[in-house]
Design a protein around this motif. Structure first.
Motif, PDB file in Angstrom:
ATOM      1  N   PHE A   9       2.989   4.160  10.530  1.00 51.24           N
ATOM      2  CA  PHE A   9       4.079   4.471  10.976  1.00 51.24           C
ATOM      3  C   PHE A   9       5.279   4.173  10.018  1.00 51.24           C
ATOM      4  CE2 PHE A   9       2.484   2.751  15.265  1.00 51.24           C
ATOM      5  CZ  PHE A   9       1.916   4.162  15.538  1.00 51.24           C
ATOM      6  N   LYS A  10       4.813   3.078   8.948  1.00 54.05           N
ATOM      7  CA  LYS A  10       5.856   2.686   8.124  1.00 54.05           C
ATOM      8  C   LYS A  10       5.816   3.883   6.749  1.00 54.05           C
ATOM      9  CE  LYS A  10       6.074  -0.816   4.272  1.00 54.05           C
ATOM     10  NZ  LYS A  10       5.566   0.071   3.172  1.00 54.05           N
ATOM     11  N   TYR A  11       4.713   4.400   6.720  1.00 49.55           N
ATOM     12  CA  TYR A  11       4.730   5.378   5.579  1.00 49.55           C
ATOM     13  C   TYR A  11       5.335   6.617   6.023  1.00 49.55           C
ATOM     14  CZ  TYR A  11       2.431   9.325   2.960  1.00 49.55           C
ATOM     15  OH  TYR A  11       2.219  10.351   2.110  1.00 49.55           O
ATOM     16  N   ASN A  12       5.717   6.946   7.383  1.00 47.52           N
ATOM     17  CA  ASN A  12       6.436   8.075   7.709  1.00 47.52           C
ATOM     18  C   ASN A  12       7.658   7.758   8.062  1.00 47.52           C
ATOM     19  OD1 ASN A  12       4.597  10.456   7.803  1.00 47.52           O
ATOM     20  ND2 ASN A  12       3.610   8.969   9.189  1.00 47.52           N
ATOM     21  N   GLY A  13       8.559   6.467   7.416  1.00 46.94           N
ATOM     22  CA  GLY A  13       9.775   6.066   7.340  1.00 46.94           C
ATOM     23  C   GLY A  13      10.271   5.339   8.597  1.00 46.94           C
ATOM     24  N   GLU A  14       9.291   4.531   9.294  1.00 46.26           N
ATOM     25  CA  GLU A  14       9.998   3.832  10.420  1.00 46.26           C
ATOM     26  C   GLU A  14      10.607   2.617   9.784  1.00 46.26           C
ATOM     27  OE1 GLU A  14       7.990   2.708  14.443  1.00 46.26           O
ATOM     28  OE2 GLU A  14       7.220   1.622  13.001  1.00 46.26           O
ATOM     29  N   GLY A  16       0.608  -1.264   0.104  1.00 45.74           N
ATOM     30  CA  GLY A  16      -0.125   0.075   0.073  1.00 45.74           C
ATOM     31  C   GLY A  16       0.713   1.260   0.058  1.00 45.74           C
ATOM     32  N   LYS A  17       0.567   2.329  -0.887  1.00 44.71           N
ATOM     33  CA  LYS A  17       1.264   3.492  -0.854  1.00 44.71           C
ATOM     34  C   LYS A  17       0.367   4.638  -0.445  1.00 44.71           C
ATOM     35  CE  LYS A  17       4.613   1.367  -3.144  1.00 44.71           C
ATOM     36  NZ  LYS A  17       5.875   0.973  -2.314  1.00 44.71           N
ATOM     37  N   ARG A  18      -0.890   4.335  -0.350  1.00 43.00           N
ATOM     38  CA  ARG A  18      -1.705   5.492  -0.113  1.00 43.00           C
ATOM     39  C   ARG A  18      -1.636   5.768   1.500  1.00 43.00           C
ATOM     40  NH1 ARG A  18      -7.820   6.444  -1.528  1.00 43.00           N
ATOM     41  NH2 ARG A  18      -8.588   7.878  -0.105  1.00 43.00           N
ATOM     42  N   PRO A  19      -1.607   7.079   2.233  1.00 45.99           N
ATOM     43  CA  PRO A  19      -1.378   7.218   3.411  1.00 45.99           C
ATOM     44  C   PRO A  19      -2.795   6.765   4.205  1.00 45.99           C
ATOM     45  CG  PRO A  19      -1.758   9.176   2.314  1.00 45.99           C
ATOM     46  CD  PRO A  19      -1.345   8.241   1.467  1.00 45.99           C
ATOM     47  N   PRO A  20      -2.779   6.033   5.312  1.00 40.53           N
ATOM     48  CA  PRO A  20      -3.782   5.433   5.777  1.00 40.53           C
ATOM     49  C   PRO A  20      -4.887   6.577   6.627  1.00 40.53           C
ATOM     50  CG  PRO A  20      -2.171   5.080   7.477  1.00 40.53           C
ATOM     51  CD  PRO A  20      -1.738   5.779   6.129  1.00 40.53           C
ATOM     52  N   THR A  48       4.734  10.634  16.193  1.00 40.97           N
ATOM     53  CA  THR A  48       5.336  10.188  15.085  1.00 40.97           C
ATOM     54  C   THR A  48       5.373  11.441  14.205  1.00 40.97           C
ATOM     55  OG1 THR A  48       4.167   8.006  15.022  1.00 40.97           O
ATOM     56  CG2 THR A  48       5.041   8.867  13.097  1.00 40.97           C
ATOM     57  N   HIS A  49       6.694  11.501  14.079  1.00 40.27           N
ATOM     58  CA  HIS A  49       7.114  12.566  13.120  1.00 40.27           C
ATOM     59  C   HIS A  49       6.856  12.460  11.643  1.00 40.27           C
ATOM     60  CE1 HIS A  49       9.698  15.849  11.090  1.00 40.27           C
ATOM     61  NE2 HIS A  49      10.003  14.954  10.510  1.00 40.27           N
ATOM     62  N   ILE A  50       6.035  12.979  10.961  1.00 40.44           N
ATOM     63  CA  ILE A  50       5.630  12.849   9.647  1.00 40.44           C
ATOM     64  C   ILE A  50       6.240  13.418   8.460  1.00 40.44           C
ATOM     65  CG2 ILE A  50       3.336  13.780   8.280  1.00 40.44           C
ATOM     66  CD1 ILE A  50       1.834  13.844  10.568  1.00 40.44           C
ATOM     67  N   THR A  78      -4.801  -1.392  14.698  1.00 36.83           N
ATOM     68  CA  THR A  78      -3.514  -1.321  14.814  1.00 36.83           C
ATOM     69  C   THR A  78      -2.697  -1.502  13.555  1.00 36.83           C
ATOM     70  OG1 THR A  78      -3.764  -3.761  15.263  1.00 36.83           O
ATOM     71  CG2 THR A  78      -3.412  -2.310  17.159  1.00 36.83           C
ATOM     72  N   VAL A  79      -3.117  -2.390  12.447  1.00 37.60           N
ATOM     73  CA  VAL A  79      -2.902  -2.332  11.169  1.00 37.60           C
ATOM     74  C   VAL A  79      -2.526  -0.974  10.586  1.00 37.60           C
ATOM     75  CG1 VAL A  79      -3.173  -3.269   8.915  1.00 37.60           C
ATOM     76  CG2 VAL A  79      -3.296  -4.722  11.132  1.00 37.60           C
ATOM     77  N   SER A  80      -3.855  -0.147  10.773  1.00 40.93           N
ATOM     78  CA  SER A  80      -3.612   0.956   9.975  1.00 40.93           C
ATOM     79  C   SER A  80      -2.772   1.845  10.742  1.00 40.93           C
ATOM     80  CB  SER A  80      -5.164   1.744  10.205  1.00 40.93           C
ATOM     81  OG  SER A  80      -6.066   1.074   9.618  1.00 40.93           O
ATOM     82  N   LEU A  81      -2.493   1.947  11.773  1.00 47.30           N
ATOM     83  CA  LEU A  81      -1.524   2.645  12.638  1.00 47.30           C
ATOM     84  C   LEU A  81       0.149   2.289  11.998  1.00 47.30           C
ATOM     85  CD1 LEU A  81      -3.141   2.893  16.115  1.00 47.30           C
ATOM     86  CD2 LEU A  81      -2.809   4.800  14.612  1.00 47.30           C
ATOM     87  N   ILE A  82       0.071   0.870  12.198  1.00 46.39           N
ATOM     88  CA  ILE A  82       1.567   0.390  11.543  1.00 46.39           C
ATOM     89  C   ILE A  82       1.855   0.812  10.166  1.00 46.39           C
ATOM     90  CG2 ILE A  82       2.744  -1.685  10.934  1.00 46.39           C
ATOM     91  CD1 ILE A  82       1.157  -3.157  13.351  1.00 46.39           C
ATOM     92  N   LYS A  83       0.770   0.989   9.333  1.00 49.55           N
ATOM     93  CA  LYS A  83       0.891   1.370   7.989  1.00 49.55           C
ATOM     94  C   LYS A  83       1.369   2.884   8.111  1.00 49.55           C
ATOM     95  CE  LYS A  83      -1.284   1.792   3.407  1.00 49.55           C
ATOM     96  NZ  LYS A  83      -2.443   1.861   2.863  1.00 49.55           N
TER      97      LYS A  83
END
Length: 416
Positions: free
Chosen positions: A149-154, A73-77, A199-201, A142-147
């Motif tokens: 975090f990943k979207y913002n470079g975790e 997924g590339k779209r921000p949740p 989280t830093h965006i 939690t899956v949406s939140l993990i996505k």
């Protein structure tokens, strides 16, 4: 609060515009859903239909879909209007908007899970129904939140550890129905929510993606297909690629393999969804009584045949994706592109990636369908043979493709 009110008005006006332009389609869909939904609900309530005993299998399928969404997924949740990002990125208004979109996500997921839970529990409210709703809602949150975090470079080690932990709790609860596990799920969701606000965006990326989505939605609301196509073309041309060949340890012997791997990671989401639908349908029709009330699907032999066809469609479509990629490379080579590789090397590298994807998929399907290991191994060998025949058909002979399809369909018999 004034900014929230203005954004609500903007959303309301956009919805009115969309309803005006798609009034006929919306009315037709509403009538179809109303008639079909009423008849389906009536049949379910008057029958012994229940999926309570299949919660664990459903949880496995959901976890597979969720990891695919996180990885591909590339779209921000969580979406915030690009104007808010542009003008209030560092103001308290932006933090309030983060809270608003989080609440919208929680309410939307909770409502959807409630509807699914009512169907699964035959429209009867109970403690088990409440546990189902809270467990699945907290997991998807939690899956949406993990996505996010990943979207913002975790880093991958952190978000994958989070996903592994919450999925393990989710699967354990659906298997054992232990209230302590449900409590741990809710506590983990609360911890992730706290981290969401800290989280830093990546503002540059977030603004570009939000602006692209808003422009596409605006063009869609006004049924302007030409603008939609132009926006999509511009977005693809200007898209930043984070995973490239020069990020990998390139050698002459592995460049083609890495190229095929990158093309797999960049595969269209629509293609992935279609392929997953074939797999999910093959599993659902043979492992759950969801479609058993329909006379055609109630017969085990017919369900088995339809499952075989669905699985064969998955393998043949996946084969076509990689087969066309390999032919594209060979076509460019014939047109003058210099490649220090023979046609055989090109075919072998794409065939390898394709075979790995097929082996992993068939193994997961076989385990869910509780097929014995020997049958899974035999079927995978037959699948690989059928796919290999198609890949070596560089002259596009029709009879070889038909032979490949027949072999692939025959291999599905071992799974079912």
């Amino acid at each position: 609060m004034r900014m929230v009110r203005f954004l609500f008005k903007q959303t309301y006006r956009a919805s009115i515009t969309q309803m005006k332009n798609y009034f006929g389609v919306i009315v037709a869909l509403f009538i179809a859903v109303a008639i079909g939904g009423y008849s389906a609900i009536t049949q379910i309530r008057n029958s012994s239909f229940s999926l309570q005993t299949w919660n664990f299998e459903l949880a496995i399928v959901c976890s597979m879909v969720c990891i695919a969404i996180i990885v591909f997924g590339k779209r921000p949740p969580f979406l915030i209007h690009p104007a808010t990002i542009h003008f209030f990125a560092h103001a308290s208004v932006f933090r309030r908007q983060k809270t608003v979109v989080l609440i919208k996500k929680i309410i939307g997921q909770f409502a959807a899970i409630c509807l699914v839970g009512l169907v699964i529990y035959n429209f009867s409210l109970s403690v088990h129904f409440a546990c189902f709703v809270f467990s699945f809602s907290s997991y998807f949150l939690t899956v949406s939140l993990i996505k996010w975090f990943k979207y913002n470079g975790e880093k991958i080690i952190f978000w994958f550890t989070r996903f592994f932990a919450c999925t393990a709790l989710f699967l354990l609860f659906t298997y054992y129905s232990n209230f302590y596990l449900l409590g741990m799920q809710l506590i983990m969701a609360g911890i992730f929510i706290i981290h969401y606000f800290r989280t830093h965006i990546d503002m540059s990326r977030y603004y570009d993606d939000s602006l692209y989505i808003e422009r596409m939605n605006s063009a869609s609301r006004h049924k302007d297909m030409a603008v939609m196509q132009q926006i999509t073309a511009d977005h693809i041309a200007n898209k930043k690629r984070t995973f490239k060949l020069n990020n990998l340890p390139i050698k002459k012997s592995n460049v083609l393999f890495y190229k095929a791997l990158i093309e797999t990671l960049r595969m269209s989401k629509q293609v992935i969804v279609v392929l997953l639908l074939f797999l999910v349908f093959a599993i659902v029709i043979n492992r759950t009584p969801v479609l058993a009330t329909i006379s055609i699907f109630g017969d085990p032999n017919i369900s088995k045949l339809i499952g075989m066809l669905s699985l064969a469609c998955f393998v043949t479509n996946l084969r076509e994706v990689y087969y066309k990629q390999a032919l594209s490379i060979l076509s460019k080579k014939q047109e003058g592109l210099f490649l220090p590789y023979t046609n055989t090397m090109v075919i072998l590298n794409y065939l390898l990636i394709c075979n790995v994807a097929i082996v992993l998929s068939i193994m997961i399907v076989g385990l869910i369908l509780r097929t014995n290991i020997l049958s899974i191994v035999i079927s995978e060998l037959i699948f690989l043979f059928g796919v290999s025949i198609a890949f070596w058909n560089t002259r596009k002979k029709q009879w070889l493709m038909i032979a490949s399809n027949v072999i692939i369909f025959a291999a599905t018999y071992c799974i079912f």
